[in-house]
Design an enzyme around this catalytic site. Sequence first.
Site, mmCIF file in Angstrom:
data_model
loop_
_atom_site.group_PDB
_atom_site.id
_atom_site.type_symbol
_atom_site.label_atom_id
_atom_site.label_comp_id
_atom_site.label_asym_id
_atom_site.label_seq_id
_atom_site.Cartn_x
_atom_site.Cartn_y
_atom_site.Cartn_z
ATOM 1 N N ASP A 155 -5.722 5.423 -3.970
ATOM 2 C CA ASP A 155 -5.241 6.807 -4.003
ATOM 3 C C ASP A 155 -6.387 7.781 -4.293
ATOM 4 O OD1 ASP A 155 -3.291 8.812 -3.910
ATOM 5 O OD2 ASP A 155 -1.850 7.576 -5.007
ATOM 6 N N TRP A 189 -4.483 11.251 1.627
ATOM 7 C CA TRP A 189 -3.551 12.344 1.940
ATOM 8 C C TRP A 189 -4.018 13.232 3.090
ATOM 9 C CZ3 TRP A 189 -4.763 14.125 -3.606
ATOM 10 C CH2 TRP A 189 -4.311 13.172 -4.538
ATOM 11 N N GLY A 190 -4.802 12.691 3.987
ATOM 12 C CA GLY A 190 -5.278 13.503 5.107
ATOM 13 C C GLY A 190 -6.396 14.459 4.739
ATOM 14 N N ASP A 211 2.553 13.130 0.734
ATOM 15 C CA ASP A 211 3.595 12.107 0.575
ATOM 16 C C ASP A 211 4.856 12.397 1.387
ATOM 17 O OD1 ASP A 211 1.818 11.189 -1.264
ATOM 18 O OD2 ASP A 211 3.227 11.132 -2.935
HETATM 19 C C1 GLA Z 1 0.351 9.480 -4.549
HETATM 20 C C2 GLA Z 1 0.467 8.651 -3.270
HETATM 21 C C3 GLA Z 1 1.830 8.007 -3.203
HETATM 22 C C4 GLA Z 1 2.027 7.117 -4.441
HETATM 23 C C5 GLA Z 1 1.824 7.927 -5.703
HETATM 24 C C6 GLA Z 1 1.810 7.050 -6.944
HETATM 25 O O1 GLA Z 1 1.231 10.556 -4.539
HETATM 26 O O2 GLA Z 1 0.223 9.439 -2.141
HETATM 27 O O3 GLA Z 1 1.958 7.254 -2.014
HETATM 28 O O4 GLA Z 1 1.122 6.043 -4.390
HETATM 29 O O5 GLA Z 1 0.595 8.650 -5.674
HETATM 30 O O6 GLA Z 1 1.569 7.773 -8.104
#
Ligand code: GLA
Length: 689
Positions: A155, A189-190, A211
């Site tokens: 992440d 996240w892009g 997300d």
């Molecule tokens: C981010 C990620 C999610 C998930 C959460 C966990 O938001 O993009 O897919 O893994 O963290 O905290």
Amino acid sequence: MRRLALLLAVALAAAIPLAAPPAQASTPVVQATAPPMGWNSWNRFGCNIDENLIRATADAIAAKGLDTAGYRYVNIDDCWMAPTRDAQGRLQADPNRFPSGIAALAAYVHNKGLKLGIYSSAGTATCQGLPASLDHEAVDAQSWASWGVDLLKYDNCNNQGRPAIERYRAMGDALKATGRPILYSLCNWGLDSPWVFGPNVGGTMWRTTGDISDSWGSMTGILDQQHGLEPFARKGGFNDPDMLEVGNGGMTTTEYTAHFSLWALLNAPLLLGNDLRSVNDTNLAIVKNADVVAVDQDWGGSQGRRVRDDGDTEVWAKPMSDGSAAVVLFNRGAATATVTTSAAEVGLGGSSGYSLKNLWTGATSTSTGTVSGSVASHGVVMYRVTRSGTTLAAPAAGTYQVGDMSWLASTNGWGPAERNRSNKEQAAGDGTTLTVNGTTYAKGVGVHANSSVHLWLGRACPLFTAQVGIDDEVADAKAGVRFQVYGDGKLLAYTDVKTASQGPTTLTVPTAGYATLELFAGDGHGGIDYDHGDWGAATVTCTSAGTGTYASDLAWSSSSNGWGAAERDQSNGETATGDGVVQVVGAVSHVKGIGAHAGSDVALPVGGCQRFTAVVGIDGEATSAAASAVFSVVADGVTLWTSPVLRAGAAAAVDVGVAGRSTLHLVLTDAGDGNAYDHGDWAGARLSC
Ligand code: GLA
């Protein structure tokens, strides 16, 4: 001795490669040929996880036949770790949630024939504030490897503003250094274009957006962000539009069917996100549909993409490796609608008949070219379309202006695609002379993104060329078009996003053996407003029908290379095999080709073949003034073609007859100034046989 040492030093200095040492992790940590499939705890359970849930999920995957349907990874997301590291600085499992430890869980999961995935962040803490791996990459990778972990989702929370590529490369290198295959899933996240740097840091998949949540609005919002990213997916490197929500309750069965169909069409990783212990038969049937899963798992040469956008209704399509096409007719509107496309628009065309299989009902039908369905509100009709009739005759030998040819089909963002004039947006014929930054073209095609022009090549035309750019009739900063060339639905070459007042880019694309060609001009940024694109002087050259084969797909008779290995379908990264990036020649990215370094000779068996076609030049990764090389094509001792000295930025097309030859040598030499920086590409190198 000193003299010898000096000589050696001079010899080495003469061959010094690029100044910066090549990155270690540019090959994926795990070579996956299909998008990963499995389950992840986050969407349904968030932090409410423990080892019983993970075990019971593994049990359910096996008991419900999801494993044989392809779902293999059982991934623990955030919140598995204890709030502090141990005395040795190692991450430890939360003692309350995972009292038996991760190694025991991995053993349990492996015993079911499944794989275990885990989670961390390229930051000081995870998104839920638990210890994460920035600056602990080696020790954490080592822990996971020793526990038997098979996948890492990494992440982006709490990243301290440090450059993404460095943070993600550090973990890619650490995973590789463990020696255990741990599939590397980037969760950026892009941000910072992970689709560009992901392949260079060892990633197999990279998140393209924020997300997903369990709603129609979230799902369609994420879908919209996938348009335009299709050039960056590749076999073994997949765009990840986030995990599935099928079965979580926030969408209807119709909507979940659409979600699953579209994700499959995108070659997305299929990670279930629901409670598999209690999944009902309806949702199980959606995710176990073998025909739809097969679409996802087949890398047919291109990720699926939107080929028609009529507002509430859309058509998405992707090539399949058997020559068929997968098609999703999608209806976002509030009422049932008939959605229609054609075989030509989905990358086929040129046949008197087609057979269609509806992948959700199993029904089969035939068509003479129309692909249509009545689609429920928020639903899809998904087909696999195969040519089943007689095909059109190939064009006679000769060079044709695309502006004068007959087209199989065309779509255009505003007004029609114009022949031999600019788009000008409204009625047919309202344009003026095609002009890109002052250069005019008497012939060509004037389009408005998003636009496709489909041509029939009949497997007889080894070369396409054009000069592309934004037409001078627009000057707005919102003008941005990426030009993409497809053969039989597969992406062959693409430009950067071209903007107003830039000079034209020369597109030279080997096309031997393709039945159809698609000239696609896509919105590059800022929506389609002002996106007037010109395919100036677009021509196809036809000879005679044959089979096309990429030089990079052949078994080579021999190969030598100045630095590292001669590479297949990537540039020469100088050290290990597979350490290069997408080949860029003359500002055009080519999906296929051979990446060499001067001092190179790659020998190909060419018996039975007619022509060899490629575009050659110094790869865009070598920008030094010292980068210079000469390309020669030598057959059975006879030099068939030699390039001029090519320096950074320059490219040349080679299209030579090879009939009667048995072995072709692609020879790359330095241009007399040593081989430093001499990264030379045989881009798109293709034989017509
Ligand atoms: C981010 C990620 C999610 C998930 C959460 C966990 O938001 O993009 O897919 O893994 O963290 O905290």
